[in-house]
Design an enzyme around this catalytic site. Structure first.
Site, PDB file in Angstrom:
ATOM      1  N   GLY A  48      50.402  37.619 -22.168  1.00  0.00           N
ATOM      2  CA  GLY A  48      50.817  38.448 -23.295  1.00  0.00           C
ATOM      3  C   GLY A  48      52.285  38.224 -23.556  1.00  0.00           C
ATOM      4  N   GLU A  49      52.990  39.290 -23.794  1.00  0.00           N
ATOM      5  CA  GLU A  49      54.426  39.205 -24.099  1.00  0.00           C
ATOM      6  C   GLU A  49      55.176  40.083 -23.093  1.00  0.00           C
ATOM      7  OE1 GLU A  49      56.403  37.367 -26.012  1.00  0.00           O
ATOM      8  OE2 GLU A  49      57.978  38.582 -25.094  1.00  0.00           O
ATOM      9  N   SER A  50      55.955  39.453 -22.244  1.00  0.00           N
ATOM     10  CA  SER A  50      56.501  40.173 -21.087  1.00  0.00           C
ATOM     11  C   SER A  50      57.524  41.253 -21.454  1.00  0.00           C
ATOM     12  CB  SER A  50      57.095  39.186 -20.075  1.00  0.00           C
ATOM     13  OG  SER A  50      58.079  38.377 -20.675  1.00  0.00           O
ATOM     14  N   CYS A  80      50.392  33.992 -16.277  1.00  0.00           N
ATOM     15  CA  CYS A  80      51.361  33.719 -17.334  1.00  0.00           C
ATOM     16  C   CYS A  80      52.351  34.877 -17.488  1.00  0.00           C
ATOM     17  CB  CYS A  80      50.642  33.371 -18.628  1.00  0.00           C
ATOM     18  SG  CYS A  80      51.690  32.432 -19.746  1.00  0.00           S
ATOM     19  N   ARG A 107      61.152  31.462 -17.805  1.00  0.00           N
ATOM     20  CA  ARG A 107      60.150  32.111 -18.639  1.00  0.00           C
ATOM     21  C   ARG A 107      59.429  31.159 -19.599  1.00  0.00           C
ATOM     22  NH1 ARG A 107      61.661  37.058 -22.618  1.00  0.00           N
ATOM     23  NH2 ARG A 107      59.601  37.109 -23.580  1.00  0.00           N
ATOM     24  N   ILE A 135      49.974  28.219 -22.051  1.00  0.00           N
ATOM     25  CA  ILE A 135      50.403  28.700 -23.373  1.00  0.00           C
ATOM     26  C   ILE A 135      51.796  29.322 -23.232  1.00  0.00           C
ATOM     27  CG2 ILE A 135      49.879  30.223 -25.316  1.00  0.00           C
ATOM     28  CD1 ILE A 135      46.929  30.164 -24.347  1.00  0.00           C
ATOM     29  N   ARG A 136      52.788  28.620 -23.727  1.00  0.00           N
ATOM     30  CA  ARG A 136      54.189  29.084 -23.555  1.00  0.00           C
ATOM     31  C   ARG A 136      54.391  29.635 -22.141  1.00  0.00           C
ATOM     32  NH1 ARG A 136      57.628  33.373 -25.583  1.00  0.00           N
ATOM     33  NH2 ARG A 136      55.868  34.530 -26.371  1.00  0.00           N
ATOM     34  N   HIS A 171      46.249  30.042 -17.626  1.00  0.00           N
ATOM     35  CA  HIS A 171      45.284  31.083 -18.017  1.00  0.00           C
ATOM     36  C   HIS A 171      43.863  30.743 -17.560  1.00  0.00           C
ATOM     37  CE1 HIS A 171      47.762  33.447 -20.937  1.00  0.00           C
ATOM     38  NE2 HIS A 171      48.442  32.319 -20.991  1.00  0.00           N
ATOM     39  N   GLU A 173      41.401  32.586 -17.247  1.00  0.00           N
ATOM     40  CA  GLU A 173      40.402  33.392 -17.967  1.00  0.00           C
ATOM     41  C   GLU A 173      39.946  32.709 -19.254  1.00  0.00           C
ATOM     42  OE1 GLU A 173      43.564  33.797 -17.917  1.00  0.00           O
ATOM     43  OE2 GLU A 173      44.295  34.510 -19.847  1.00  0.00           O
TER      44      GLU A 173
HETATM   45  N1  GLN Z   1      56.271  33.290 -22.178  1.00  0.00           N
HETATM   46  C1  GLN Z   1      55.586  34.528 -22.512  1.00  0.00           C
HETATM   47  C2  GLN Z   1      56.450  35.732 -22.162  1.00  0.00           C
HETATM   48  O1  GLN Z   1      57.585  35.600 -21.880  1.00  0.00           O
HETATM   49  C3  GLN Z   1      54.264  34.623 -21.785  1.00  0.00           C
HETATM   50  C4  GLN Z   1      53.250  33.755 -22.460  1.00  0.00           C
HETATM   51  C5  GLN Z   1      51.826  34.051 -22.059  1.00  0.00           C
HETATM   52  O2  GLN Z   1      51.511  35.003 -21.359  1.00  0.00           O
HETATM   53  N2  GLN Z   1      50.920  33.251 -22.573  1.00  0.00           N
HETATM   54  O3  GLN Z   1      55.998  36.844 -22.188  1.00  0.00           O
END
Ligand code: GLN
Length: 193
Positions: A48-50, A80, A107, A135-136, A171, A173
């Protein structure tokens, strides 16, 4: 009574983890409050988005509840964003984190969202390579004492374990391979459940 496996469901791709756990034959429960965590013997923190999740964790009181249970030995697995939030240090940032794993993370170690990629990764404890989706994703840039690197990609550490704490930059999942979920489910829960 069978113990539930919790998935933190405040933000991010929690539903995929719930489905993956159910595919492993265990009862999965979405966790949004400290009370819901009480009913669980283990917890997954999804992608998600930390920064957003950090705020929501503090508002809900789950930050303290998760840290308290982790101290008692509850298995926690961060994928992630979850890995970022479990880290003790985040390079170049002072955003909120749980600080459970004695690691430092970069990150966005693999670049922005457009540089997302998939790779076959050799993971300690698994016979065959694991097809991993990044993913990122973050990478682990420092491993503290007692933290074991389980996998690397492009010379970066992307999976770690410290006792009952597991972290993956990718990921699991999002594919049909359930071996990482099975590995997590093999960790014994804290005694209370
Ligand atoms: N880089 C993202 C963050 O800083 C995390 C990306 C992800 O969970 N797919 O939250």
């Amino acid at each position: 009574m069978a113990v539930s496996s919790g998935v933190l469901a405040l933000q991010g791709d929690f539903q995929k983890h719930v489905s993956a756990l159910e595919a492993c034959g265990v009862r999965a429960r979405e966790v949004r409050t400290p009370g819901e965590l009480e009913a669980c013997g283990r917890l997954i923190i999804p992608g998600g988005e930390s920064t957003t999740l950090g705020i929501l964790l503090q508002k809900s009181g789950l930050d303290k509840a998760i840290c308290g249970r982790a101290e008692q030995g509850m298995p926690v697995w961060g994928t992630c964003m979850g890995l970022i939030l479990m880290a003790r240090e985040i390079e170049g940032g002072d955003q909120f984190r749980l600080g459970l794993l004695d690691i430092t993370v970069d990150r966005n170690a693999f670049g922005p969202q457009v540089n997302s990629f998939e790779a076959d990764v050799q993971i300690k404890g698994l016979d065959e390579p694991f097809h991993a989706v990044f993913i990122r994703s973050p990478a682990v840039t420092r491993l503290g004492e007692g933290v074991e690197a389980l996998a690397g990609v492009c010379r970066k550490v992307v999976a770690v374990r410290q006792g009952s704490l597991l972290g993956t930059a990718f990921h699991p999942e999002l594919t049909c391979d359930r071996r990482m979920h099975a590995m997590f489910l093999e960790m014994p829960t804290d005694d209370r459940r």
